[in-house]
Design a protein around this motif. Structure first.
Motif, PDB file in Angstrom:
ATOM      1  N   GLY A 172      -9.013   1.930 -13.775  1.00 30.31           N
ATOM      2  CA  GLY A 172      -9.979   2.875 -13.240  1.00 30.31           C
ATOM      3  C   GLY A 172     -10.864   2.349 -12.127  1.00 30.31           C
ATOM      4  O   GLY A 172     -11.708   3.073 -11.606  1.00 30.31           O
ATOM      5  N   VAL A 173     -10.698   1.085 -11.739  1.00 30.04           N
ATOM      6  CA  VAL A 173     -11.546   0.471 -10.720  1.00 30.04           C
ATOM      7  C   VAL A 173     -10.703   0.144  -9.488  1.00 30.04           C
ATOM      8  O   VAL A 173      -9.661  -0.501  -9.589  1.00 30.04           O
ATOM      9  N   ALA A 174     -11.174   0.586  -8.318  1.00 29.08           N
ATOM     10  CA  ALA A 174     -10.487   0.258  -7.063  1.00 29.08           C
ATOM     11  C   ALA A 174     -10.558  -1.246  -6.841  1.00 29.08           C
ATOM     12  O   ALA A 174     -11.641  -1.831  -6.929  1.00 29.08           O
ATOM     13  N   ILE A 175      -9.418  -1.856  -6.560  1.00 26.53           N
ATOM     14  CA  ILE A 175      -9.415  -3.316  -6.375  1.00 26.53           C
ATOM     15  C   ILE A 175      -9.554  -3.659  -4.890  1.00 26.53           C
ATOM     16  O   ILE A 175      -9.096  -2.933  -4.023  1.00 26.53           O
ATOM     17  N   ASP A 176     -10.191  -4.791  -4.642  1.00 25.15           N
ATOM     18  CA  ASP A 176     -10.357  -5.304  -3.287  1.00 25.15           C
ATOM     19  C   ASP A 176      -9.095  -6.089  -2.938  1.00 25.15           C
ATOM     20  O   ASP A 176      -8.700  -6.991  -3.684  1.00 25.15           O
ATOM     21  N   GLU A 177      -8.464  -5.747  -1.821  1.00 25.06           N
ATOM     22  CA  GLU A 177      -7.217  -6.403  -1.437  1.00 25.06           C
ATOM     23  C   GLU A 177      -7.285  -6.915   0.002  1.00 25.06           C
ATOM     24  O   GLU A 177      -6.650  -6.376   0.902  1.00 25.06           O
ATOM     25  N   PRO A 178      -8.034  -7.987   0.249  1.00 24.27           N
ATOM     26  CA  PRO A 178      -8.170  -8.497   1.613  1.00 24.27           C
ATOM     27  C   PRO A 178      -6.878  -9.101   2.164  1.00 24.27           C
ATOM     28  O   PRO A 178      -6.774  -9.334   3.363  1.00 24.27           O
ATOM     29  N   TYR A 179      -5.895  -9.331   1.317  1.00 23.09           N
ATOM     30  CA  TYR A 179      -4.647  -9.982   1.709  1.00 23.09           C
ATOM     31  C   TYR A 179      -3.600  -9.021   2.271  1.00 23.09           C
ATOM     32  O   TYR A 179      -2.604  -9.467   2.814  1.00 23.09           O
ATOM     33  N   ILE A 180      -3.785  -7.701   2.156  1.00 25.19           N
ATOM     34  CA  ILE A 180      -2.740  -6.777   2.616  1.00 25.19           C
ATOM     35  C   ILE A 180      -2.754  -6.649   4.138  1.00 25.19           C
ATOM     36  O   ILE A 180      -3.797  -6.757   4.781  1.00 25.19           O
ATOM     37  N   SER A 181      -1.552  -6.420   4.701  1.00 27.91           N
ATOM     38  CA  SER A 181      -1.442  -6.321   6.162  1.00 27.91           C
ATOM     39  C   SER A 181      -1.324  -4.884   6.637  1.00 27.91           C
ATOM     40  O   SER A 181      -1.591  -4.597   7.803  1.00 27.91           O
ATOM     41  N   THR A 182      -0.894  -3.999   5.752  1.00 30.89           N
ATOM     42  CA  THR A 182      -0.779  -2.578   6.094  1.00 30.89           C
ATOM     43  C   THR A 182      -1.350  -1.766   4.947  1.00 30.89           C
ATOM     44  O   THR A 182      -1.332  -2.214   3.798  1.00 30.89           O
ATOM     45  N   PRO A 183      -1.871  -0.577   5.230  1.00 35.05           N
ATOM     46  CA  PRO A 183      -2.433   0.238   4.147  1.00 35.05           C
ATOM     47  C   PRO A 183      -1.384   0.545   3.075  1.00 35.05           C
ATOM     48  O   PRO A 183      -0.188   0.609   3.347  1.00 35.05           O
ATOM     49  N   THR A 184      -1.872   0.720   1.861  1.00 32.96           N
ATOM     50  CA  THR A 184      -0.982   1.040   0.749  1.00 32.96           C
ATOM     51  C   THR A 184      -0.486   2.471   0.899  1.00 32.96           C
ATOM     52  O   THR A 184      -1.275   3.404   1.018  1.00 32.96           O
ATOM     53  N   ASN A 185       0.824   2.626   0.906  1.00 25.73           N
ATOM     54  CA  ASN A 185       1.431   3.952   0.955  1.00 25.73           C
ATOM     55  C   ASN A 185       2.061   4.250  -0.405  1.00 25.73           C
ATOM     56  O   ASN A 185       2.013   3.416  -1.296  1.00 25.73           O
ATOM     57  N   LYS A 186       2.607   5.404  -0.572  1.00 21.57           N
ATOM     58  CA  LYS A 186       3.255   5.841  -1.818  1.00 21.57           C
ATOM     59  C   LYS A 186       2.253   5.942  -2.966  1.00 21.57           C
ATOM     60  O   LYS A 186       1.697   4.940  -3.405  1.00 21.57           O
ATOM     61  N   ASN A 187       2.039   7.149  -3.436  1.00 17.52           N
ATOM     62  CA  ASN A 187       1.157   7.364  -4.575  1.00 17.52           C
ATOM     63  C   ASN A 187       1.874   7.002  -5.872  1.00 17.52           C
ATOM     64  O   ASN A 187       3.087   7.147  -5.983  1.00 17.52           O
ATOM     65  N   VAL A 188       1.100   6.541  -6.842  1.00 15.47           N
ATOM     66  CA  VAL A 188       1.611   6.258  -8.182  1.00 15.47           C
ATOM     67  C   VAL A 188       0.675   6.945  -9.158  1.00 15.47           C
ATOM     68  O   VAL A 188      -0.533   6.696  -9.155  1.00 15.47           O
TER      69      VAL A 188
END
Length: 186
Positions: A118-134
């Motif tokens: 239930g908590v949005a996680i901080d992801e400073p390591y990603i290079s492109t926005p997260t696509n595809k809903n789950v």
């Protein structure tokens, strides 16, 4: 005669020590090579990694695991001579991804926001926005939800589903090649 016996014992001792070191290494450690861009910018193609096979897997760890994908003839042809000795066409491919959530956690991805429990996680390591809903789901015991850092091209749990603990080869801890990037991986 005594000299020959001594020489044979030295050879036996050297072989046994080598065998013990080899068995310990193969039981506790492994190495792998990065073959695609799904973990960019953290890992890039041709990075060579050192992994531990034992220990707790936690959110944020980078792991290698056996996927349901198989090594195609073109994949096999792209391997170097040593890698061809260790692999064969048609075997399950090893993938490298980051653990996002583990057993009994909930996972949900909507509009690029990844939520664990239930908590949005901080992801400073990603290079492109997260696509595809789950859709919101609970991860079963012994399973993990993994994604690549380069979300736009990564083939991961959003496509493969959960990863079984039994399929995990090891946790990446150290990059040893190329030499100019040698060091811990996180």
């Amino acid at each position: 005669m005594n000299k020959v016996k001594h020489e044979v014992l030295e050879w036996v001792q050297a072989i046994l020590i080598t065998l013990v070191i080899f068995l310990i290494y193969n039981f506790f450690f492994a190495t792998t090579t990065v073959y695609n861009t799904s973990m960019y910018p953290t890992l890039v193609e041709k990075d060579m990694l050192f992994m531990v096979k034992l220990g707790k897997i936690e959110q944020g760890d980078i792991i290698s695991f056996k996927s349901e994908l198989t090594l195609s003839s073109s994949d096999y042809e792209s391997l170097n001579v040593i890698q061809k000795l260790l692999h064969k066409e048609g075997e399950r491919k090893n993938l490298i991804k980051r653990v996002i959530a583990g057993p009994n956690d909930t996972i949900e991805i909507y509009d690029g926001v990844v939520k664990v429990n239930g908590v949005a996680i901080d992801e400073p390591y990603i290079s492109t926005p997260t696509n595809k809903n789950v859709a919101l789901q609970t991860i079963p015991e012994g399973k993990y939800f993994v994604m690549g850092d380069n979300r736009g091209v990564s083939y991961d749990s959003r496509d493969l589903g959960f990863i079984s603990q039994e399929d995990i080869i090891g946790k990446v801890i150290f990059r040893f090649m190329p030499l100019n990037k040698i060091g811990n991986v996180n």
